[in-house]
Design an enzyme around this catalytic site. Structure first.
Site, PDB file in Angstrom:
ATOM      1  N   TYR A 172      -0.816   7.156  -0.824  1.00 27.87           N
ATOM      2  CA  TYR A 172      -0.497   6.152  -1.851  1.00 27.87           C
ATOM      3  C   TYR A 172       0.997   5.845  -1.837  1.00 27.87           C
ATOM      4  O   TYR A 172       1.401   4.674  -1.926  1.00 27.87           O
ATOM      5  CB  TYR A 172      -0.926   6.676  -3.210  1.00 27.87           C
ATOM      6  CG  TYR A 172      -0.748   5.702  -4.351  1.00 27.87           C
ATOM      7  CD1 TYR A 172      -1.602   4.619  -4.499  1.00 27.87           C
ATOM      8  CD2 TYR A 172       0.253   5.895  -5.304  1.00 27.87           C
ATOM      9  CE1 TYR A 172      -1.454   3.739  -5.558  1.00 27.87           C
ATOM     10  CE2 TYR A 172       0.407   5.025  -6.365  1.00 27.87           C
ATOM     11  CZ  TYR A 172      -0.453   3.945  -6.492  1.00 27.87           C
ATOM     12  OH  TYR A 172      -0.305   3.075  -7.550  1.00 27.87           O
ATOM     13  N   VAL A 208      -9.335  -8.273  -1.468  1.00 25.58           N
ATOM     14  CA  VAL A 208      -8.072  -8.757  -0.900  1.00 25.58           C
ATOM     15  C   VAL A 208      -7.819  -8.221   0.503  1.00 25.58           C
ATOM     16  O   VAL A 208      -6.965  -8.758   1.226  1.00 25.58           O
ATOM     17  CB  VAL A 208      -6.862  -8.428  -1.803  1.00 25.58           C
ATOM     18  CG1 VAL A 208      -6.971  -9.163  -3.134  1.00 25.58           C
ATOM     19  CG2 VAL A 208      -6.717  -6.923  -2.002  1.00 25.58           C
ATOM     20  N   LYS A 221       2.683   2.095  -1.343  1.00 26.59           N
ATOM     21  CA  LYS A 221       3.556   1.480  -2.340  1.00 26.59           C
ATOM     22  C   LYS A 221       4.993   1.357  -1.827  1.00 26.59           C
ATOM     23  O   LYS A 221       5.725   0.436  -2.214  1.00 26.59           O
ATOM     24  CB  LYS A 221       3.503   2.271  -3.645  1.00 26.59           C
ATOM     25  CG  LYS A 221       2.174   2.115  -4.381  1.00 26.59           C
ATOM     26  CD  LYS A 221       1.873   0.660  -4.714  1.00 26.59           C
ATOM     27  CE  LYS A 221       0.613   0.512  -5.563  1.00 26.59           C
ATOM     28  NZ  LYS A 221       0.346  -0.898  -5.941  1.00 26.59           N
TER      29      LYS A 221
END
Length: 252
Positions: free
Chosen positions: A150, A60, A154
């Site tokens: 991370y 992706v 997010k």
């Protein structure tokens, strides 16, 4: 032209993505499975069975791979109704430990991949009056020790969801996200196998356990479906009550 709804699920080879693909198939949808490992995708497709499942490997973080994913979906099924952006990766460590390459790749997959997928899918979602469901995390609602990179990705997913919900509503496309806490997946394998760490999670999650992937998939299916027709721009925790706490210890 397919009469049934068509759903793309990225990161569909395991965990939440695989569970989401199975849930949508069980609900009567055609599903397109995307991920980087074709053998894992094929295993999920074999579990689903039938002709209304398509395996389309790809990364992706590559706009070309994403374009091929959407093109293959339309070529096979003729429409697209739901995009589930689930593909993601985790690199732990402090600022002095995470390399520039790890930072860039993690941001490219976790946030950039969602941008590429939504951009490519949008014309078809507009035609169908479709929906996007992004997989964020409780790590996108607050910080964790040793997971700053991370957390940043997010957090980007959570606010991308809110902002695109504003932008795309006029075109008839809803955008929402789920924010799971610890879930029993391959990514969490090291945690799930460590009894001492799991005890710490049980102390923080009121329901006292990790989520099952199917439980998160059920909420994804709800947000994508007609029962959530007036739900837009929500980042919905699926966390057993974790985010209900103000962070202070249980003194009872």
């Amino acid at each position: 032209m397919a009469a049934k709804k068509v759903v793309i699920v990225t990161g569909a080879g395991s965990g939440i993505g695989a569970a989401a693909a199975k849930r949508f198939a069980a609900d009567g949808c055609a599903v397109v499975l995307n991920g980087r490992t074709e053998s894992k995708l094929q295993a999920v497709a074999d579990e689903i069975g039938g002709e209304d499942v398509l395996v389309q490997p790809g990364d992706v973080s590559s706009p070309d791979d994403v374009a091929k994913l959407v093109e293959a979906t339309i070529a096979r099924f003729g429409r697209l109704d739901v995009l589930v952006n689930n593909a993601g990766m985790l690199v732990q460590g402090g600022v002095d430990e995470v390399s520039p390459e790890d930072w860039t790749k993690q941001m490219a997959v976790n946030a950039g991949g969602m941008f590429f997928c939504i951009k490519a899918a949008l014309p078809h979602l507009v035609k169908s009056g479709g929906a996007v469901v992004n997989v964020s995390s409780v790590s996108g609602l607050g910080g964790d020790w040793g997971m700053f990179a991370y957390n940043a990705t997010k957090g980007a997913v959570s606010n991308l969801t809110r902002a695109l919900a504003l932008d795309l509503a006029a075109q008839g496309v809803r955008v929402n996200a789920v924010a799971p806490s610890l879930t029993d997946t391959e990514m969490a394998g090291g945690i799930m196998d460590d009894q001492a760490v799991m005890q710490k999670f049980k102390e923080r999650i009121p329901m006292g356990r990790a989520a099952e992937p199917a439980e998160v998939a059920a909420v994804i299916a709800f947000l994508a479906g007609p029962d959530a027709a007036f739900v837009n721009g929500v980042v919905l925790p699926v966390d057993g009550g974790l985010s209900a706490s103000n962070g202070q210890p249980n003194l009872s």
